[in-house]
Design a protein around this motif. Structure first.
Motif, PDB file in Angstrom:
ATOM      1  N   GLU A   1       0.850  -1.192   0.000  1.00 56.73           N
ATOM      2  CA  GLU A   1       0.000   0.000   0.000  1.00 56.73           C
ATOM      3  C   GLU A   1       0.880   1.235   0.000  1.00 56.73           C
ATOM      4  OE1 GLU A   1      -3.447  -0.929   2.999  1.00 56.73           O
ATOM      5  OE2 GLU A   1      -1.587  -1.912   3.633  1.00 56.73           O
ATOM      6  N   VAL A   2       0.558   2.176  -0.868  1.00 56.59           N
ATOM      7  CA  VAL A   2       1.340   3.406  -0.976  1.00 56.59           C
ATOM      8  C   VAL A   2       0.386   4.587  -1.092  1.00 56.59           C
ATOM      9  CG1 VAL A   2       3.046   4.668  -2.357  1.00 56.59           C
ATOM     10  CG2 VAL A   2       3.246   2.203  -2.121  1.00 56.59           C
ATOM     11  N   THR A   3       0.703   5.674  -0.377  1.00 57.44           N
ATOM     12  CA  THR A   3      -0.002   6.940  -0.565  1.00 57.44           C
ATOM     13  C   THR A   3       1.032   8.025  -0.830  1.00 57.44           C
ATOM     14  OG1 THR A   3       0.017   7.581   1.765  1.00 57.44           O
ATOM     15  CG2 THR A   3      -1.874   6.289   1.001  1.00 57.44           C
ATOM     16  N   TYR A   4       0.622   9.028  -1.593  1.00 50.70           N
ATOM     17  CA  TYR A   4       1.513  10.144  -1.909  1.00 50.70           C
ATOM     18  C   TYR A   4       0.675  11.407  -1.962  1.00 50.70           C
ATOM     19  CZ  TYR A   4       5.046  12.973  -4.217  1.00 50.70           C
ATOM     20  OH  TYR A   4       5.958  13.960  -4.516  1.00 50.70           O
ATOM     21  N   ASP A   5       1.090  12.400  -1.198  1.00 55.38           N
ATOM     22  CA  ASP A   5       0.425  13.702  -1.216  1.00 55.38           C
ATOM     23  C   ASP A   5       1.146  14.591  -2.209  1.00 55.38           C
ATOM     24  OD1 ASP A   5      -1.321  12.851   0.722  1.00 55.38           O
ATOM     25  OD2 ASP A   5      -0.147  13.660   2.376  1.00 55.38           O
ATOM     26  N   TYR A   6       0.475  14.893  -3.306  1.00 53.12           N
ATOM     27  CA  TYR A   6       1.066  15.718  -4.366  1.00 53.12           C
ATOM     28  C   TYR A   6       0.696  17.170  -4.125  1.00 53.12           C
ATOM     29  CZ  TYR A   6       2.008  17.658  -8.952  1.00 53.12           C
ATOM     30  OH  TYR A   6       2.476  18.434  -9.980  1.00 53.12           O
ATOM     31  N   ASP A   7       1.709  17.994  -4.012  1.00 50.79           N
ATOM     32  CA  ASP A   7       1.510  19.437  -3.836  1.00 50.79           C
ATOM     33  C   ASP A   7       1.921  20.119  -5.123  1.00 50.79           C
ATOM     34  OD1 ASP A   7       0.986  21.922  -2.793  1.00 50.79           O
ATOM     35  OD2 ASP A   7       2.853  22.040  -1.663  1.00 50.79           O
ATOM     36  N   SER A   8       0.982  20.742  -5.759  1.00 49.51           N
ATOM     37  CA  SER A   8       1.236  21.405  -7.038  1.00 49.51           C
ATOM     38  C   SER A   8       2.166  22.597  -6.866  1.00 49.51           C
ATOM     39  CB  SER A   8      -0.095  21.875  -7.630  1.00 49.51           C
ATOM     40  OG  SER A   8       0.129  22.742  -8.703  1.00 49.51           O
ATOM     41  N   PRO A   9       3.184  22.699  -7.723  1.00 42.53           N
ATOM     42  CA  PRO A   9       4.027  23.894  -7.654  1.00 42.53           C
ATOM     43  C   PRO A   9       3.269  25.142  -8.093  1.00 42.53           C
ATOM     44  CG  PRO A   9       4.858  22.354  -9.319  1.00 42.53           C
ATOM     45  CD  PRO A   9       3.679  21.728  -8.670  1.00 42.53           C
ATOM     46  N   ALA A  10       2.214  24.963  -8.861  1.00 47.60           N
ATOM     47  CA  ALA A  10       1.381  26.087  -9.291  1.00 47.60           C
ATOM     48  C   ALA A  10       0.092  26.042  -8.478  1.00 47.60           C
ATOM     49  CB  ALA A  10       1.098  25.990 -10.792  1.00 47.60           C
ATOM     50  N   ASP A  11       0.148  26.503  -7.235  1.00 53.56           N
ATOM     51  CA  ASP A  11      -0.983  26.385  -6.325  1.00 53.56           C
ATOM     52  C   ASP A  11      -2.230  27.133  -6.784  1.00 53.56           C
ATOM     53  OD1 ASP A  11       0.152  24.656  -4.531  1.00 53.56           O
ATOM     54  OD2 ASP A  11       1.024  26.241  -3.305  1.00 53.56           O
ATOM     55  N   TYR A  12      -2.084  28.068  -7.696  1.00 53.15           N
ATOM     56  CA  TYR A  12      -3.259  28.777  -8.159  1.00 53.15           C
ATOM     57  C   TYR A  12      -4.075  27.916  -9.126  1.00 53.15           C
ATOM     58  CZ  TYR A  12      -0.014  29.682 -11.974  1.00 53.15           C
ATOM     59  OH  TYR A  12       0.905  29.537 -12.977  1.00 53.15           O
ATOM     60  N   LEU A  13      -3.475  26.867  -9.700  1.00 54.10           N
ATOM     61  CA  LEU A  13      -4.220  25.962 -10.576  1.00 54.10           C
ATOM     62  C   LEU A  13      -4.826  24.797  -9.803  1.00 54.10           C
ATOM     63  CD1 LEU A  13      -1.829  25.780 -13.660  1.00 54.10           C
ATOM     64  CD2 LEU A  13      -4.000  26.979 -13.492  1.00 54.10           C
ATOM     65  N   MET A  14      -4.045  24.222  -8.874  1.00 49.72           N
ATOM     66  CA  MET A  14      -4.520  23.100  -8.051  1.00 49.72           C
ATOM     67  C   MET A  14      -4.220  23.417  -6.590  1.00 49.72           C
ATOM     68  SD  MET A  14      -3.333  19.751 -10.202  1.00 49.72           S
ATOM     69  CE  MET A  14      -3.923  18.612  -8.975  1.00 49.72           C
ATOM     70  N   PRO A  15      -5.060  24.207  -5.942  1.00 50.01           N
ATOM     71  CA  PRO A  15      -4.764  24.571  -4.560  1.00 50.01           C
ATOM     72  C   PRO A  15      -4.870  23.367  -3.637  1.00 50.01           C
ATOM     73  CG  PRO A  15      -6.929  25.369  -5.204  1.00 50.01           C
ATOM     74  CD  PRO A  15      -6.302  24.771  -6.426  1.00 50.01           C
ATOM     75  N   GLY A  16      -4.031  23.345  -2.629  1.00 53.30           N
ATOM     76  CA  GLY A  16      -4.058  22.269  -1.650  1.00 53.30           C
ATOM     77  C   GLY A  16      -3.364  21.014  -2.148  1.00 53.30           C
ATOM     78  N   LEU A  17      -3.468  19.962  -1.361  1.00 55.75           N
ATOM     79  CA  LEU A  17      -2.825  18.695  -1.677  1.00 55.75           C
ATOM     80  C   LEU A  17      -3.785  17.781  -2.420  1.00 55.75           C
ATOM     81  CD1 LEU A  17      -1.025  17.918   1.692  1.00 55.75           C
ATOM     82  CD2 LEU A  17       0.025  18.706  -0.411  1.00 55.75           C
ATOM     83  N   THR A  18      -3.229  16.956  -3.272  1.00 60.54           N
ATOM     84  CA  THR A  18      -3.981  15.897  -3.929  1.00 60.54           C
ATOM     85  C   THR A  18      -3.380  14.586  -3.446  1.00 60.54           C
ATOM     86  OG1 THR A  18      -4.327  17.290  -5.869  1.00 60.54           O
ATOM     87  CG2 THR A  18      -4.682  14.922  -6.124  1.00 60.54           C
ATOM     88  N   ARG A  19      -4.177  13.745  -2.828  1.00 59.81           N
ATOM     89  CA  ARG A  19      -3.671  12.474  -2.289  1.00 59.81           C
ATOM     90  C   ARG A  19      -3.914  11.362  -3.307  1.00 59.81           C
ATOM     91  NH1 ARG A  19      -4.181  10.892   3.696  1.00 59.81           N
ATOM     92  NH2 ARG A  19      -2.360  12.216   3.611  1.00 59.81           N
ATOM     93  N   PHE A  20      -2.815  10.725  -3.680  1.00 60.01           N
ATOM     94  CA  PHE A  20      -2.868   9.550  -4.539  1.00 60.01           C
ATOM     95  C   PHE A  20      -2.637   8.329  -3.660  1.00 60.01           C
ATOM     96  CE2 PHE A  20      -0.858  12.689  -7.582  1.00 60.01           C
ATOM     97  CZ  PHE A  20      -2.019  12.934  -8.293  1.00 60.01           C
ATOM     98  N   SER A  21      -3.316   7.231  -3.939  1.00 64.21           N
ATOM     99  CA  SER A  21      -3.066   5.996  -3.197  1.00 64.21           C
ATOM    100  C   SER A  21      -3.242   4.812  -4.130  1.00 64.21           C
ATOM    101  CB  SER A  21      -4.000   5.879  -1.993  1.00 64.21           C
ATOM    102  OG  SER A  21      -5.345   5.791  -2.428  1.00 64.21           O
ATOM    103  N   HIS A  22      -2.492   3.767  -3.825  1.00 60.97           N
ATOM    104  CA  HIS A  22      -2.551   2.565  -4.656  1.00 60.97           C
ATOM    105  C   HIS A  22      -2.223   1.355  -3.786  1.00 60.97           C
ATOM    106  CE1 HIS A  22      -2.562   0.469  -8.484  1.00 60.97           C
ATOM    107  NE2 HIS A  22      -1.493  -0.195  -8.082  1.00 60.97           N
ATOM    108  N   THR A  23      -2.957   0.278  -4.002  1.00 56.51           N
ATOM    109  CA  THR A  23      -2.695  -0.990  -3.325  1.00 56.51           C
ATOM    110  C   THR A  23      -2.436  -2.035  -4.392  1.00 56.51           C
ATOM    111  OG1 THR A  23      -4.159  -0.361  -1.512  1.00 56.51           O
ATOM    112  CG2 THR A  23      -3.598  -2.681  -1.697  1.00 56.51           C
ATOM    113  N   TYR A  24      -1.378  -2.799  -4.186  1.00 53.98           N
ATOM    114  CA  TYR A  24      -0.955  -3.804  -5.163  1.00 53.98           C
ATOM    115  C   TYR A  24      -0.861  -5.152  -4.463  1.00 53.98           C
ATOM    116  CZ  TYR A  24       1.408  -5.320  -9.428  1.00 53.98           C
ATOM    117  OH  TYR A  24       1.721  -5.932 -10.608  1.00 53.98           O
ATOM    118  N   TYR A  25      -1.376  -6.188  -5.095  1.00 53.93           N
ATOM    119  CA  TYR A  25      -1.380  -7.540  -4.542  1.00 53.93           C
ATOM    120  C   TYR A  25      -0.552  -8.445  -5.448  1.00 53.93           C
ATOM    121  CZ  TYR A  25      -5.561  -5.449  -2.517  1.00 53.93           C
ATOM    122  OH  TYR A  25      -6.436  -4.604  -1.900  1.00 53.93           O
ATOM    123  N   LEU A  26       0.307  -9.245  -4.840  1.00 55.99           N
ATOM    124  CA  LEU A  26       1.141 -10.150  -5.622  1.00 55.99           C
ATOM    125  C   LEU A  26       1.383 -11.426  -4.819  1.00 55.99           C
ATOM    126  CD1 LEU A  26       2.488 -10.028  -8.399  1.00 55.99           C
ATOM    127  CD2 LEU A  26       4.543  -9.243  -7.285  1.00 55.99           C
TER     128      LEU A  26
END
Length: 178
Positions: free
Chosen positions: A140-165
């Motif tokens: 399981e992985v999560t990543y909080d993406y913070d846009s360098p251009a905060d006026y286009l995407m204000p705040g954080l965008t949280r990405f998450s992914h779960t992989y099974y093997l």
């Protein structure tokens, strides 16, 4: 009379039309370009985060027995995959889970920035992923993406992914010290 000739002369003059059109369209084109560039950066961060999840599960599933030190090294590889994006908000967790009857329980778990799951903790997996007695490595992985251009995407965008093997060389990947 002079005023009328001036109006006739100016109405036929089209020398500044291109400049006016450019001045009207340039802000829209620049905003579109910057938005597209920002979308591509966010998409690339999300794809790299997905690769981290797959790579962690793959490296663990190749082993019969892993150690906490080996898992720390594997998590470090995840940090390298995320480059050139900052890894301060990258959180990773890998667990081995086994199905016994109708219950799926954690055998062991280890986290980097994310709390490890408790031994024998119940987890939910996609339907029909495991038969009774089978095991799977869950990354399981999560990543909080913070846009360098905060006026286009204000705040954080949280990405998450779960992989099974499934473990490759054994029925269950073990981690006695986890």
């Amino acid at each position: 009379m002079m005023r009328l000739s001036l109006i006739r002369r100016l109405s036929g003059d089209d020398r500044g039309v291109s400049a006016v059109e450019f001045a009207l369209l340039a802000p829209v084109i620049i905003a579109f370009y910057m938005g597209l560039a920002e979308f591509c950066q966010g998409y690339m961060a999300q794809k790299r985060m997905g690769h981290v999840s797959a790579m962690v599960a793959d490296l663990v599933a190749q082993e019969e027995v892993v150690t906490p030190a080996a898992l720390s090294d594997i998590f470090s590889i995840g940090d390298l995959i995320m480059k050139p994006f900052p890894t301060t908000t990258l959180k990773q967790r890998v667990s081995s889970v086994t199905r016994t009857g109708n219950q799926i329980r954690v055998d062991w778990s280890r986290g980097d920035g994310m709390t490890a799951r408790g031994k024998n903790e119940l987890v939910t997996l996609p339907a029909d992923l495991l038969a009774d007695g089978q095991s799977v490595v869950m990354s399981e992985v999560t990543y909080d993406y913070d846009s360098p251009a905060d006026y286009l995407m204000p705040g954080l965008t949280r990405f998450s992914h779960t992989y099974y093997l499934r473990p490759r060389t054994t029925d269950k990947t073990l981690c006695p010290a986890c």
